[in-house]
Design an enzyme around this catalytic site. Structure first.
Site, PDB file in Angstrom:
ATOM      1  CG  ASP A 131     -32.751 -61.948  50.544  1.00  0.00           C
ATOM      2  OD1 ASP A 131     -32.484 -61.744  51.596  1.00  0.00           O
ATOM      3  OD2 ASP A 131     -32.315 -60.960  50.049  1.00  0.00           O
TER       4      ASP A 131
ATOM      5  CD  GLN B 179     -20.882 -54.656  51.194  1.00  0.00           C
ATOM      6  OE1 GLN B 179     -20.775 -54.032  50.739  1.00  0.00           O
ATOM      7  NE2 GLN B 179     -22.035 -55.007  50.778  1.00  0.00           N
TER       8      GLN B 179
END
EC number: 3.2.2.8
Length: 313
Positions: free
Chosen positions: A11, A227
Site C-alpha cells: 500500500d 512516529q
C-alpha cells in the site's frame, strides 16, 4: 544462490518504499511484479506512490493496481502516519511511469496458475488483494510457496489497543488468508518495532549515498516526525522491509510457530491477530511468527541494498 521469486503486494507508504527498494535490488530476490492495494491511503494515491518510487530508482518491474476497498468494512487510512499523499516527505519528478492495465488480482491468479509452485507472496499492506485472489480462484492455494506478510501482533496493536493497522484495515481479508492453509510467516509489530530507524541510521544511509540513500533519508526523516508525534518513538520502524530481510536470510530473524486466528467480531478486539504463543488451544500451528531480529545484520542489509543503486559509470 537460489533467487526467491516474489510478488510484492503493498500500500506504498514509507516503509513499503524501503521494501520495494530492497526487493528490486538484492540478488537473492527475483521481484516479478508489484501489486498495489488501498491501505495507508486510497488506491489512487498508493498507486502513484508505488510508481514514483519505481521511477526514481529506475526499477523496471510491472506495477498493477488492485482492490480500492476492503472486502466488508468501511475504508480507513493512516494519514496520521503517512500524510495526505500516503508518502509525504520525498519530492518526486513529474510522473511518467504507468501501471499495467491488468487488475492486480487477475495478475496474481494468472501468474500463480502458470507457475511451478515456486512463487512467494509478500503482502505488506491490507490483505484485500490476496484474499480476493484466493476466493476467485482457490486453485492458486497449492501453487503458493509461502506467504510472508507484515501485519498483526501477538502483543499490543498500533491502530487500536488490540489491532495492527494492516489487519484492522481489512480483518475479513486477513481471516481468509490465515485460514487458507498456505504456509504463513507473519512479521508483526512485536518484531518490526525492533527496527526503529533513529537519526544515526538515517545519517548512515545518507553517507551510503545514491538515489536510494536520498530517498531513504527523505522518507525516514518524515516518519521520524510522525512516529514521535503519534507514539513517542525515537524513530520510525521500517515494518515492511523486515519481510524482505526474512526472505534474503531467514536466520536473521527468530520465529516461533503458533496458531493464529483473526478476530472478525465487532468490538474492542476487531482485527486482532490472536496468537496462541503458549499452545493452550492445542490447535496445530498455522503461522511462523517473528519474535526477534538481528538489527545490526538488518541495517547492514538495508545499506547493502541502498549502495546497489549507486551508478558506477
Amino acid at each position: 544462490m537460489e533467487k526467491r521469486k516474489i510478488i510484492l503486494d503493498c500500500d506504498s507508504g514509507h516503509d513499503d518504499a524501503i521494501a520495494i527498494m530492497m526487493a528490486a535490488k538484492h540478488p537473492a530476490i527475483d521481484l516479478l511484479g508489484i501489486t498495489i492495494v488501498a491501505g495507508n491511503q486510497t488506491l489512487d494515491k498508493t498507486l502513484i506512490n508505488g510508481l514514483n518510487v519505481c521511477q526514481k530508482l529506475e526499477i523496471n518491474v510491472p506495477v498493477y493496481a488492485g482492490m480500492p476497498q476492503p472486502i466488508m468494512r468501511q475504508q480507513i487510512v493512516a494519514d496520521n502516519i503517512h500524510g495526505e499523499t500516503g508518502l509525504d516527505g520525498p519530492v518526486f519528478e513529474p510522473l511518467t511511469r504507468q501501471a499495467e492495465s491488468t487488475h492486480a488480482v487477475k495478475y496474481i491468479i494468472d501468474t500463480l496458475m502458470a507457475s511451478d509452485g515456486d512463487i512467494t507472496l509478500v503482502p505488506v499492506g491490507p490483505l484485500s488483494n490476496i484474499a480476493v485472489a484466493m476466493r476467485m480462484q482457490p486453485a492458486i492455494l497449492p501453487k503458493i510457496r509461502e506467504i510472508v506478510l507484515m501485519g498483526g501482533a501477538y502483543g499490543t496493536g498500533n491502530f487500536t489497543p488490540s489491532a495492527e493497522f494492516n489487519i484492522f484495515a481489512d480483518p475479513e481479508a486477513a481471516r481468509v488468508v490465515f485460514t487458507s492453509g498456505v504456509p504463513l510467516v507473519m512479521m508483526g509489530l512485536d518484531l518490526t518495532n525492533q527496527t526503529v530507524c533513529t537519526p544515526d541510521v538515517i545519517a548512515r544511509m545518507e553517507r551510503a549515498g545514491g538515489p536510494a540513500g536520498e530517498l531513504f533519508s527523505d522518507i525516514m526523516n518524515f516518519t521520524l516526525k510522525t512516529q514521535f508525534e503519534n507514539y513517542g518513538l525515537a524513530g520510525g520502524p521500517v515494518h515492511d522491509a523486515t519481510c524482505i530481510g526474512y526472505l534474503i536470510n531467514p536466520d536473521g530473524i527468530k520465529t516461533q510457530e503458533m496458531y493464529v486466528e483473526v478476530d472478525v467480531n465487532s468490538g474492542p478486539c476487531y482485527g486482532r491477530t490472536v496468537c496462541d504463543e503458549l499452545g493452550v488451544l492445542g490447535k496445530p500451528a498455522n503461522t511462523k511468527v517473528g519474535i526477534t531480529i538481528d538489527t545490526d545484520w538488518f541495517w547492514g542489509l538495508v545499506e547493502e541494498c541502498v549502495r546497489g543503486y549507486i551508478k558506477t559509470h
